[in-house]
Each structure stands twice: as structure tokens, then as C-alpha cells.
Design a protein around this motif. Structure first.
Motif, PDB file in Angstrom:
ATOM      1  N   ASP B 167       1.130  -1.127   0.031  1.00  0.00           N
ATOM      2  CA  ASP B 167      -0.049  -0.002   0.342  1.00  0.00           C
ATOM      3  C   ASP B 167       0.878   1.263  -0.780  1.00  0.00           C
ATOM      4  N   LEU B 168       1.590   1.222   0.722  1.00  0.00           N
ATOM      5  CA  LEU B 168       2.659   2.694   1.355  1.00  0.00           C
ATOM      6  C   LEU B 168       3.567   2.420   0.207  1.00  0.00           C
ATOM      7  N   SER B 169       4.142   1.896  -0.953  1.00  0.00           N
ATOM      8  CA  SER B 169       4.659   1.989  -1.984  1.00  0.00           C
ATOM      9  C   SER B 169       3.605   2.473  -3.517  1.00  0.00           C
ATOM     10  N   HIS B 170       2.328   2.472  -3.120  1.00  0.00           N
ATOM     11  CA  HIS B 170       1.328   2.936  -3.653  1.00  0.00           C
ATOM     12  C   HIS B 170       1.504   4.867  -3.942  1.00  0.00           C
ATOM     13  N   LEU B 171       1.705   5.339  -2.567  1.00  0.00           N
ATOM     14  CA  LEU B 171       1.057   6.616  -2.164  1.00  0.00           C
ATOM     15  C   LEU B 171       2.030   7.747  -3.372  1.00  0.00           C
ATOM     16  N   PRO B 172       3.158   8.120  -3.546  1.00  0.00           N
ATOM     17  CA  PRO B 172       3.595   9.516  -4.351  1.00  0.00           C
ATOM     18  C   PRO B 172       2.650   9.223  -5.627  1.00  0.00           C
ATOM     19  N   ARG B 173       3.059   8.118  -5.867  1.00  0.00           N
ATOM     20  CA  ARG B 173       3.223   8.124  -7.313  1.00  0.00           C
ATOM     21  C   ARG B 173       1.213   8.502  -8.217  1.00  0.00           C
ATOM     22  N   THR B 174       0.492   7.918  -6.714  1.00  0.00           N
ATOM     23  CA  THR B 174      -0.975   8.382  -6.360  1.00  0.00           C
ATOM     24  C   THR B 174      -1.264   9.595  -6.662  1.00  0.00           C
ATOM     25  N   LYS B 175      -0.604  10.329  -5.873  1.00  0.00           N
ATOM     26  CA  LYS B 175      -0.389  11.697  -5.570  1.00  0.00           C
ATOM     27  C   LYS B 175      -0.265  12.488  -6.190  1.00  0.00           C
ATOM     28  N   SER B 176       0.338  12.239  -7.500  1.00  0.00           N
ATOM     29  CA  SER B 176       0.637  13.277  -8.769  1.00  0.00           C
ATOM     30  C   SER B 176       0.208  12.637  -9.892  1.00  0.00           C
ATOM     31  N   LEU B 177      -0.611  11.259  -9.671  1.00  0.00           N
ATOM     32  CA  LEU B 177      -1.432  11.481 -10.985  1.00  0.00           C
ATOM     33  C   LEU B 177      -2.830  11.675 -10.593  1.00  0.00           C
ATOM     34  N   MET B 178      -2.988  12.194  -9.212  1.00  0.00           N
ATOM     35  CA  MET B 178      -4.522  12.781  -8.550  1.00  0.00           C
ATOM     36  C   MET B 178      -4.193  14.056  -8.491  1.00  0.00           C
ATOM     37  N   LYS B 179      -2.907  14.761  -8.211  1.00  0.00           N
ATOM     38  CA  LYS B 179      -2.611  16.509  -8.427  1.00  0.00           C
ATOM     39  C   LYS B 179      -2.307  16.667  -8.989  1.00  0.00           C
ATOM     40  N   SER B 180      -1.047  16.317  -9.610  1.00  0.00           N
ATOM     41  CA  SER B 180      -0.132  16.692 -11.074  1.00  0.00           C
ATOM     42  C   SER B 180      -0.655  17.093 -12.154  1.00  0.00           C
ATOM     43  N   ALA B 181      -0.732  15.554 -12.326  1.00  0.00           N
ATOM     44  CA  ALA B 181      -1.723  15.341 -13.800  1.00  0.00           C
ATOM     45  C   ALA B 181      -3.455  15.681 -13.615  1.00  0.00           C
TER      46      ALA B 181
END
Lengths: 218, 218
Positions: B167-181
Motif C-alpha cells: 500500500d505504502l509504495s503506491h502513495l507518492p505516484r497516486t498523489k501525483s496522478l491525482m494532483k499534478s496530472a
């Protein structure tokens, strides 16, 4: 209890699992052939085992496990006391195994698979390779292998003085890069990388797996 | 002994390591900022630590370790007896953690990173996104998240009833997918995936890391 491996000996990911079983001297396993040609891996029964519809899957008692590098880690731990110490012998050695296994998966595998796809898989479909992709990916792989050359000048295997999951995980894709994509010079032109390849590709475990695969291809 | 993390809190891979340290209640660490803007990661001194010239690297006593997912595995084992049981509690739970960590690395991360690159990184360079790549990758990611939706309807976290490295490993990229992208709907349109995201992104460890990153961005 017998371990069932659902897969194909000719597949890179299945080969990774079979090599680990042989290195760990596990003989009590059964290879359940999944016929990719008839799309057996996309049928509802198979998808209950592997929801992404790819091979391999391992069943060990109540445990169903997919993703080849997760399976080889599981087998290395379960059979820690027998066969080759594929995870090393100390927490530090093990950390180095994980490091080089990630380098394989995130760097080497991505570049090597792109080259094999471009030069082999596309040709099978009657498509020409995309020359700019091939050129850029070969350059990328050359720079990765330059780092390997330096590392392997310091130790006979990637993680140190022992054959590990990290070395093992390179076997199938390096073979297809050298044989199917006809790019042996990427390996043979680098002294230490080539010595390492000779060392790992002549292991009895890997020879058994390549024999299983070539038996299928006949 | 103090652990040194060479990296940047704003980087996905460094964030993965920092979140693990907070989950494991390790306070004795030091974040050595690597200034990517001035190419500090391409200087000879840094390349002796990380020969591929990327972040992060961890130094723990005599051990120098790179590749974020290798580092988080090392920390989860070293601090097995404290903080969250990020590897589960049994060999079977641990196998499932490895399985979903590999799914993250081989499937989710590849697709999500391609989308972020196409919609965010290219725009920063004044390049338009390659529409066919974006379309195909979003379709791929949708099909991956459909598998997650099914899995997360059966358990609150990917590997079972516990928050893990997967689960932890998903946090950073999911954040950038939702916010930055600007693609939050990929997550929010799926009930169980969205519940899971709420569950994991509100953990104190992750909030601390996002605060460290936004402090840097101010």
C-alpha cells in the motif's frame, strides 16, 4: 505438499520460478502447462488465480501467488535451509540482493524487453522495428551494462561472492536478448559481464530449464 | 547509528523511504538534500554511492543501499519489532505483500508514471502530450484499477487486513496522478479503491512526508 506452477517453460517469468525451484533442490512440484496459444490464461477459471491474465501462478497448499519475482522471494525464504543461499547469509547481503533484483526489474528488464519486443515480437507480427526506439533503448542498455561491468569487476556475482536471486532473475531475458534478438555482443564485449554470464548460464538449474523449454519448442 | 537518506522529499522514490521510516517510528535519520536542479546526482562523489545517478540512497553504518523498494524492504526487516508490521506477520502474508509490491512496481507504477510524464513533465518542457500514448495508458491503468477494485472489495488493504509496504509504495505516484496530472477520477470513481486511498493517504506518516515536500515547494 506438491507445489503447482501454472505456466510455460518457454516463458521468461515461468523460467525464473523453475530455476529457483531447481536451485533450492525442490523436486516436489508440478508444472501445469498454460496454453497461451489457445488463450487459456484469459479464461474465467485462470483469472480467478491470476486476475491480470498472465503467467505464472504458484499454488502451495492454501496459498495462491503470482508475480514471478514475488514467487522467487517466497521460495528463497521457504527453503532457506536447503540448496543455494539465494538471499545471502546476512541482513546486509540480503539488502544487496534486493537492490540488484530491483535494478534488474526496473532497469535491465525494461530495456532488454523493449529490444526483444522491437526486434523479435514485432517481426512475428510482420511489423518493422521502430528504429528510433531501438537505438535509444540500446544506448540505455549499454549504459546499464557499463555499471554492471564495474560492479562485476569487484565481485563475481551482482550482490557479492554468492549466486543470488538477483543474478538468477537476469537469466531468461539475457538469453532472449543474446539468442532471439541476436545481440550477444552487448554481453560478450564486456569482460566481467561476459565472465558473469558464463558463470550463471552454466549452472545445472538453468541448463535444466533451457532443456525443458527446448523440448517444448521441438 | 543515524541513517542518512540522500534524496529530496518531493521525489516519489525518496518519499517512499521517508514514509517507511515514519511508519517504523525511526526518528534517528538525517535527510541529506540532493539538489537535482544543480545536477548534484550526476557528480563523481554521488556516483560512487549511486552509479546510475538517481535518488535516493541510504547509508546505514557500513551499508550503502539504493533502489527505493529495496530500501523499504530492508527497513521493514531491520525494524521488524517496532512500528507497523509492513511485511505482515506470517510467511503467507509476507508473500502477498511481495506480490502486490510487484504489481505496484510492474503494473501500476509503469502506467501512472507514463501518464504523469505525458501530462506534467512534457508540459514543463513545452511539449504537447502524445495523445495516442495517453489514451492507451489510461485504458491500461483503468484495467489495472478494476483488478484493485475487486481485490479491495475483499480486504481493506492490498495484501489483507493490514497496511503494508505494498500500500505504502503506491502513495507518492497516486498523489501525483491525482494532483499534478489532474486525474483524481481514476481513483474516486471506484468505491473500494477510493475508500482505500482515504485510508492510506490520511496516515500520519504520509501526512508528515507531504508536509516536508510542501515546505520545500514554498
Amino acid at each position: 505438499m506438491t507445489i503447482t506452477v501454472h505456466g510455460q517453460a518457454t516463458s521468461s517469468c515461468t523460467a525464473r520460478v523453475l530455476t529457483t525451484l531447481f536451485e533450492k533442490e525442490v523436486s516436489d512440484f508440478y508444472l501445469q502447462h498454460v496454453d497461451l496459444a489457445s488463450s487459456a490464461h484469459k479464461q474465467p477459471d485462470y483469472l480467478t488465480l491470476q486476475p491480470f491474465g498472465v503467467i505464472p501462478v504458484v499454488q502451495d497448499g492454501d496459498l495462491t501467488l503470482f508475480e514471478s519475482r514475488a514467487i522467487i522471494r517466497y521460495l528463497a525464504l521457504k527453503y532457506e535451509g536447503q540448496g543455494s543461499p539465494l538471499y545471502g547469509r546476512t541482513p546486509e547481503e540480503r539488502a544487496k540482493v534486493e537492490q540488484w533484483l530491483e535494478v534488474e526489474s526496473q532497469n535491465f528488464h525494461v530495456a532488454a524487453s523493449t529490444i526483444v519486443y522491437q526486434l523479435v515480437s514485432r517481426a512475428k507480427k510482420g511489423l518493422a522495428p521502430e528504429e528510433d526506439v531501438v537505438k535509444a533503448t540500446i544506448e540505455k542498455l549499454e549504459s546499464i551494462l557499463d555499471v554492471y561491468e564495474k560492479q562485476l569487476s569487484k565481485s563475481p556475482f551482482l550482490a557479492g561472492d554468492f549466486f543470488s536471486l538477483a543474478d538468477l532473475s537476469h537469466l531468461p531475458r539475457t538469453k532472449s536478448l543474446m539468442k532471439s534478438a541476436k545481440m550477444p555482443h552487448l554481453i560478450t564485449s564486456r569482460k566481467h559481464v561476459n565472465d558473469w554470464w558464463q558463470r550463471i548460464s552454466t549452472r545445472p538449474s538453468w541448463i535444466k530449464v533451457t532443456e525443458m523449454a527446448s523440448g517444448l519448442q521441438k
